[in-house]
Design an enzyme around this catalytic site. Structure first.
Site, PDB file in Angstrom:
ATOM      1  N   CYS A 113       1.452  -3.413   1.942  1.00 55.13           N
ATOM      2  CA  CYS A 113       0.018  -3.100   1.878  1.00 55.13           C
ATOM      3  C   CYS A 113      -0.928  -4.278   2.109  1.00 55.13           C
ATOM      4  O   CYS A 113      -1.665  -4.317   3.090  1.00 55.13           O
ATOM      5  CB  CYS A 113      -0.295  -2.437   0.541  1.00 55.13           C
ATOM      6  SG  CYS A 113       0.504  -0.828   0.343  1.00 55.13           S
ATOM      7  N   HIS A 115      -7.368  -3.237  -1.408  1.00 59.35           N
ATOM      8  CA  HIS A 115      -6.122  -3.968  -1.680  1.00 59.35           C
ATOM      9  C   HIS A 115      -6.011  -5.325  -0.997  1.00 59.35           C
ATOM     10  O   HIS A 115      -4.917  -5.754  -0.598  1.00 59.35           O
ATOM     11  CB  HIS A 115      -4.891  -3.116  -1.363  1.00 59.35           C
ATOM     12  CG  HIS A 115      -3.733  -3.410  -2.279  1.00 59.35           C
ATOM     13  ND1 HIS A 115      -2.518  -2.780  -2.190  1.00 59.35           N
ATOM     14  CD2 HIS A 115      -3.614  -4.291  -3.307  1.00 59.35           C
ATOM     15  CE1 HIS A 115      -1.698  -3.247  -3.112  1.00 59.35           C
ATOM     16  NE2 HIS A 115      -2.342  -4.177  -3.808  1.00 59.35           N
TER      17      HIS A 115
END
Length: 453
Positions: free
Chosen positions: A55, A105
């Site tokens: 991610c 993120h």
């Protein structure tokens, strides 16, 4: 061209959606009729590769056009420098309105912490949380309000509604909107119930590289795969909602619409359990990537572009298509000729990597550097293992050709090409401890940077 005449960009970014898991790519489990129709109207980049398939590193590469070894963004839950010359800042400097909705993120200061404007990388309209996968109780911050709010229902549906409202707004400038959806990233038990009910574990059909010798492991993979495809079916409707609003508002013709993911999901392939990524296999690193921009793609609808597209190539390519300056620090390549001229860039290849593997499932895996070409995958691990796959004749990567005399010249050429790419970005490809020390990261026993809520 005035700012108002420049194309809008709507970038739909999903999480952990592997390229094979779509109807248009032949997955019998994937119920994606709307995405399949979009694919028939778009360019399909069949070798789109997550520059670092997990991610935070993938998202940082998208935002900066730079490699993880350059930015230090090679692990989850670490902060991207607010001084980066990001894609959001580049569009904003070019006169665009900028918007970001959903998962971020790359902030690194807690997964539910408020992110101040100076750390938003140029995005003004802001409905974001650093990271959550609690899709039925999903929190977010609205602009500069430091109070947590909750998306109603399944967050992807509400976030898509919000994106569509943003698109409908009257404005003087063109806009760059990122809709960052959390699914189909696990957990796989929290898609809307009606979608979960459509997929039964016993009906899942696995690809030829997923072979189970343990009934319990197979049962677990089947259960998770059913939930994975439930998320995918739910998101298929979100994509159609965006397609519809662009048409209804008359913006379809002057909007670059992209459907993509940050990285993939192994889901039992090559003996790797569900939830796993980071590794070099196709299921982990290759992602769906559709691009529709009618002025350039209407005459090449459904074309499959085999030129490799790395995450770092996306920023310079989009900026070029919109007539905007590409910041000098960008390390990716401008591949807009593939779109404008309908050609393949025969010599282009993409570098991808895992620098310091982390998490309970990955921390014992070797780091690697890898190349993807139009035909081959070449991998060199920190343990000095070599892998070479012919992705055309062997799309499930069942046969490692690195020891074959017939491919010795190909192997030698790719090994030199990998060395050249690493030299270009000043990456010595050393042991993971070198990079952890260089960037000052302290990790736990599973190689992770500890994070807070």
């Amino acid at each position: 061209m005035t700012v108002a005449e420049k194309p809008n960009v709507v970038y739909i970014l999903t999480d952990q959606w592997r390229a094979k898991a779509t109807g248009y790519n032949g997955d019998p489990n994937a119920v994606t009729p709307n995405i399949d129709r979009l694919a028939a109207e778009s360019l399909d980049f069949t070798n789109a590769i997550g520059t670092s398939p997990v991610c935070t590193p993938a998202r940082a590469a998208l935002l900066t056009g730079r490699f993880p070894t350059t930015t230090g963004m090679f692990m989850n839950d670490i902060p991207l420098s607010p001084d980066e010359q990001s894609i959001g800042k580049a569009f904003k400097a070019g006169g665009y309105d900028t918007a970001y909705i959903g998962k971020w993120h790359v902030d690194g200061y807690g997964r539910a912490s408020y992110i101040p404007p100076e750390r938003r990388q140029g995005f003004d309209y802001w409905k974001v949380l650093e990271c959550t996968h609690d899709y039925q109780n999903s929190e977010y911050y609205d602009g500069n309000d430091p109070t947590l709010k909750v998306w109603p229902g399944y967050d992807a549906f509400s976030q898509t509604d919000d994106a569509c409202e943003y698109i409908r707004q009257d404005r003087e400038n063109s806009f760059f909107l990122t809709l960052s959806l959390g699914p189909p990233h696990f957990p796989h038990n929290n898609a809307p119930e009606d979608f979960q009910n459509r997929f039964k574990p016993e009906d899942v059909k696995f690809s030829p590289n997923a072979v189970f010798n343990d009934p319990e492991a197979e049962a677990f993979a089947r259960k998770e795969a059913a939930g994975y495809y439930a998320h995918i079916a739910a998101l298929d409707g979100c994509i159609q909602q965006v397609v519809d609003v662009l048409k209804d508002t008359g913006l379809e013709e002057n909007t670059i619409l992209i459907f993509a993911s940050d990285h993939g999901e192994m889901m039992g392939s090559h003996g790797h359990t569900p939830f796993k990524k980071q590794i070099f296999w196709d299921e982990s690193c290759r992602v769906p990537y559709l691009l529709r921009y009618p002025p350039l793609t209407a005459n090449q609808k459904g074309r499959k572009v085999s030129t490799p597209l790395g995450t770092v190539d996306i920023m310079p390519t989009l900026l070029s298509l919109c007539g905007l300056d590409i910041p000098k620090p960008v390390e990716g390549s401008d591949l807009s000729a593939c779109i404008r001229q309908g050609i393949e860039l025969e010599d282009h290849l993409t570098l991808y990597m895992s620098v310091s593997p982390f998490s309970g499932k990955n921390h014992t895996d070797p780091a690697y550097r890898a190349l993807r070409t139009q035909r081959h995958t070449f991998v060199k691990t920190a343990d000095d293992d070599i892998y070479l796959f012919d992705d055309v004749d062997d799309p499930y990567q069942l046969t490692n050709l690195s020891g074959s005399p017939e491919t010795a010249q190909i192997k030698s050429g790719l090994e030199q090409a990998l060395a050249n790419e690493l030299d270009r970005i000043d990456d010595p490809f050393r042991e993971k401890e070198y990079y952890l020390e260089k960037w000052g990261y302290e990790v736990n026993k599973t190689g992770e940077v500890p994070y807070s809520r």
